[in-house]
Write an enzyme that holds these catalytic residues in place. Sequence first.
Site, mmCIF file in Angstrom:
data_model
loop_
_atom_site.group_PDB
_atom_site.id
_atom_site.type_symbol
_atom_site.label_atom_id
_atom_site.label_comp_id
_atom_site.label_asym_id
_atom_site.label_seq_id
_atom_site.Cartn_x
_atom_site.Cartn_y
_atom_site.Cartn_z
ATOM 1 N N THR A 25 46.906 15.345 -54.547
ATOM 2 C CA THR A 25 47.564 15.545 -53.252
ATOM 3 C C THR A 25 48.611 16.642 -53.385
ATOM 4 O O THR A 25 49.436 16.616 -54.296
ATOM 5 C CB THR A 25 48.187 14.203 -52.806
ATOM 6 O OG1 THR A 25 47.124 13.339 -52.438
ATOM 7 C CG2 THR A 25 49.132 14.391 -51.629
ATOM 8 N N HIS A 172 37.770 6.901 -52.163
ATOM 9 C CA HIS A 172 38.957 6.532 -52.949
ATOM 10 C C HIS A 172 39.160 5.021 -52.843
ATOM 11 O O HIS A 172 39.701 4.524 -51.853
ATOM 12 C CB HIS A 172 40.170 7.274 -52.390
ATOM 13 C CG HIS A 172 41.366 7.262 -53.291
ATOM 14 N ND1 HIS A 172 41.444 6.479 -54.417
ATOM 15 C CD2 HIS A 172 42.539 7.936 -53.241
ATOM 16 C CE1 HIS A 172 42.610 6.682 -55.022
ATOM 17 N NE2 HIS A 172 43.299 7.557 -54.312
ATOM 18 N N ASN A 175 44.116 3.111 -56.779
ATOM 19 C CA ASN A 175 45.540 3.435 -56.544
ATOM 20 C C ASN A 175 46.179 2.751 -55.336
ATOM 21 O O ASN A 175 47.137 3.257 -54.764
ATOM 22 C CB ASN A 175 45.728 4.959 -56.438
ATOM 23 C CG ASN A 175 45.437 5.650 -57.765
ATOM 24 O OD1 ASN A 175 45.345 4.986 -58.784
ATOM 25 N ND2 ASN A 175 45.295 6.964 -57.743
ATOM 26 N N TYR A 177 45.210 2.131 -52.200
ATOM 27 C CA TYR A 177 44.964 2.529 -50.813
ATOM 28 C C TYR A 177 43.958 1.558 -50.167
ATOM 29 O O TYR A 177 43.573 0.567 -50.788
ATOM 30 C CB TYR A 177 44.540 4.007 -50.761
ATOM 31 C CG TYR A 177 45.653 4.881 -51.313
ATOM 32 C CD1 TYR A 177 46.851 5.030 -50.615
ATOM 33 C CD2 TYR A 177 45.553 5.472 -52.567
ATOM 34 C CE1 TYR A 177 47.905 5.769 -51.137
ATOM 35 C CE2 TYR A 177 46.599 6.215 -53.108
ATOM 36 C CZ TYR A 177 47.773 6.355 -52.379
ATOM 37 O OH TYR A 177 48.824 7.068 -52.904
ATOM 38 N N ASN A 232 51.155 1.169 -56.147
ATOM 39 C CA ASN A 232 51.282 0.846 -54.718
ATOM 40 C C ASN A 232 51.257 -0.656 -54.458
ATOM 41 O O ASN A 232 50.651 -1.134 -53.497
ATOM 42 C CB ASN A 232 50.211 1.569 -53.887
ATOM 43 C CG ASN A 232 50.600 3.015 -53.591
ATOM 44 O OD1 ASN A 232 51.779 3.320 -53.407
ATOM 45 N ND2 ASN A 232 49.622 3.894 -53.553
HETATM 46 C C1 LIG Z 1 50.531 15.780 -57.878
HETATM 47 C C2 LIG Z 1 49.546 14.651 -58.008
HETATM 48 C C3 LIG Z 1 48.808 14.263 -56.901
HETATM 49 C C4 LIG Z 1 47.838 13.258 -57.012
HETATM 50 N N1 LIG Z 1 47.067 12.938 -55.913
HETATM 51 C C5 LIG Z 1 46.024 12.070 -56.044
HETATM 52 C C6 LIG Z 1 45.125 11.880 -54.962
HETATM 53 O O1 LIG Z 1 45.216 12.477 -53.877
HETATM 54 N N2 LIG Z 1 44.110 10.989 -55.157
HETATM 55 C C7 LIG Z 1 43.950 10.308 -56.339
HETATM 56 O O2 LIG Z 1 42.997 9.509 -56.483
HETATM 57 N N3 LIG Z 1 44.770 10.515 -57.395
HETATM 58 C C8 LIG Z 1 45.793 11.391 -57.279
HETATM 59 N N4 LIG Z 1 46.604 11.645 -58.362
HETATM 60 C C9 LIG Z 1 46.266 11.052 -59.677
HETATM 61 C C10 LIG Z 1 45.393 12.052 -60.478
HETATM 62 O O3 LIG Z 1 44.106 12.170 -59.901
HETATM 63 C C11 LIG Z 1 45.230 11.610 -61.953
HETATM 64 O O4 LIG Z 1 44.708 10.296 -61.984
HETATM 65 C C12 LIG Z 1 46.565 11.651 -62.698
HETATM 66 O O5 LIG Z 1 47.215 12.891 -62.479
HETATM 67 C C13 LIG Z 1 46.388 11.427 -64.224
HETATM 68 O O6 LIG Z 1 45.633 12.474 -64.810
HETATM 69 P P1 LIG Z 1 46.353 13.654 -65.650
HETATM 70 O O7 LIG Z 1 47.159 12.976 -66.738
HETATM 71 O O8 LIG Z 1 45.224 14.474 -66.203
HETATM 72 O O9 LIG Z 1 47.235 14.411 -64.720
HETATM 73 C C14 LIG Z 1 47.617 12.602 -58.261
HETATM 74 C C15 LIG Z 1 48.395 12.989 -59.368
HETATM 75 C C16 LIG Z 1 49.339 13.991 -59.256
HETATM 76 C C17 LIG Z 1 50.107 14.424 -60.484
#
Ligand SMILES: Cc1cc2nc3c(=O)[nH]c(=O)nc-3n(C[C@H](O)[C@H](O)[C@H](O)COP(=O)(O)O)c2cc1C
Length: 353
Positions: A25, A172, A175, A177, A232
């Site tokens: 996001t 989705h 998390n 939702y 959440n």
């Molecule tokens: C800035 C940001 C926005 C995220 N937005 C979403 C999202 O829209 N949908 C979702 O399922 N996970 C979202 N996540 C979780 C990521 O998909 C991912 O699970 C998380 O960053 C861990 O992976 P990483 O360690 O490689 O960053 C978000 C994470 C971050 C950091």
Amino acid sequence: MTDLFSPYQLGSLELANRLVMAPLTRNRAGAGEAPTELAAEYYGQRAAAGLIISEGTQPSAVGQGYPHTPGLHTDDQVAGWTLVADAVHARGGRIVAQLMHAGRISHQAITGLRPVGPSAITPAGEVYTEQGMKAFESPRALETAELPGVVAEYVDAARRAVRAGLDGVELHAANGYLLQQFLADGSNTRTDGYGGSPQNRARFVVEVATAVAEAIGADKVGIRISPAGTFNDITETETEQTYAALLDGLNPLGLLYLHILEGSDTDFHEQLRKQWDGTVIFNTGFAGPSDLATAQESVDTGATDLFCIGRGFLANPDLVERLRIGAELNEPDMPTFYSGGAKGYTDYPVMSA
Ligand SMILES: Cc1cc2nc3c(=O)[nH]c(=O)nc-3n(C[C@H](O)[C@H](O)[C@H](O)COP(=O)(O)O)c2cc1C
């Protein structure tokens, strides 16, 4: 040892490699919550990922959880996603839209609408709005007769994703939702056919997946889950039975993939992966390092087929090439994650030639 940089056939999609960009996001949608040219540039820059999963995208106005997240329920939004799809495809990439209905993780200050959920149970905590942080509100419990309408919103959004030229959708169900709110008994105390037992709590998610798969083709539909996740304000009991029931319902559909977020109980996750008939994508879900060594190990042990990275792709448009040659990585800049604008979005540098 599997070469992470070798192609992978995902349904009808040939992926250039086994590294997937996580849904992220970024709160930068334009007027009418439509993706802009800037979003097209951002995703296009990252087209070397084997597959891009878009930021969470609301299938309806009430499904929006945060300010300036894009939707897929208007024609203007379809036009915006067309820019994104074209930019990614022009550079040989693949992209699916993550359909995210936030359910009770929302606020009237964001949507002008009272949030909905499986039950009228207010989540603990606060939500970011443009008027500052606000305590979550009590959601309105969706009536049984309304549920087909919510399913229809997912179907409509999925059709719009295909119309925009995107390669499919990811549902989705992680998390905390809406879809996970149905799976978890802390947020679902329904007494109709959608609550009360693991099978009943899984029912709505299976119905959404079934309807979306029928509408656009099962090989265009993936799903993301976070079993035992607590983000959440999710609380679950009978977790193993609920997710077993969910996969029992989803397996026969022949979906594009199952995307699992890691939790603390790795044996349980291992069991789920074994229960799944098709492709598995794995993301650590903040539980561990999201680096090349972890990706390689997860694929080599057979735990997953594809490995999903979030912040690495956010900060490195050329992440795949950097990982391939062992180059240094840009560090993600947290203050600009959700800030809007080009800074911290499209201005991360690629390696110099
Ligand atoms: C800035 C940001 C926005 C995220 N937005 C979403 C999202 O829209 N949908 C979702 O399922 N996970 C979202 N996540 C979780 C990521 O998909 C991912 O699970 C998380 O960053 C861990 O992976 P990483 O360690 O490689 O960053 C978000 C994470 C971050 C950091």
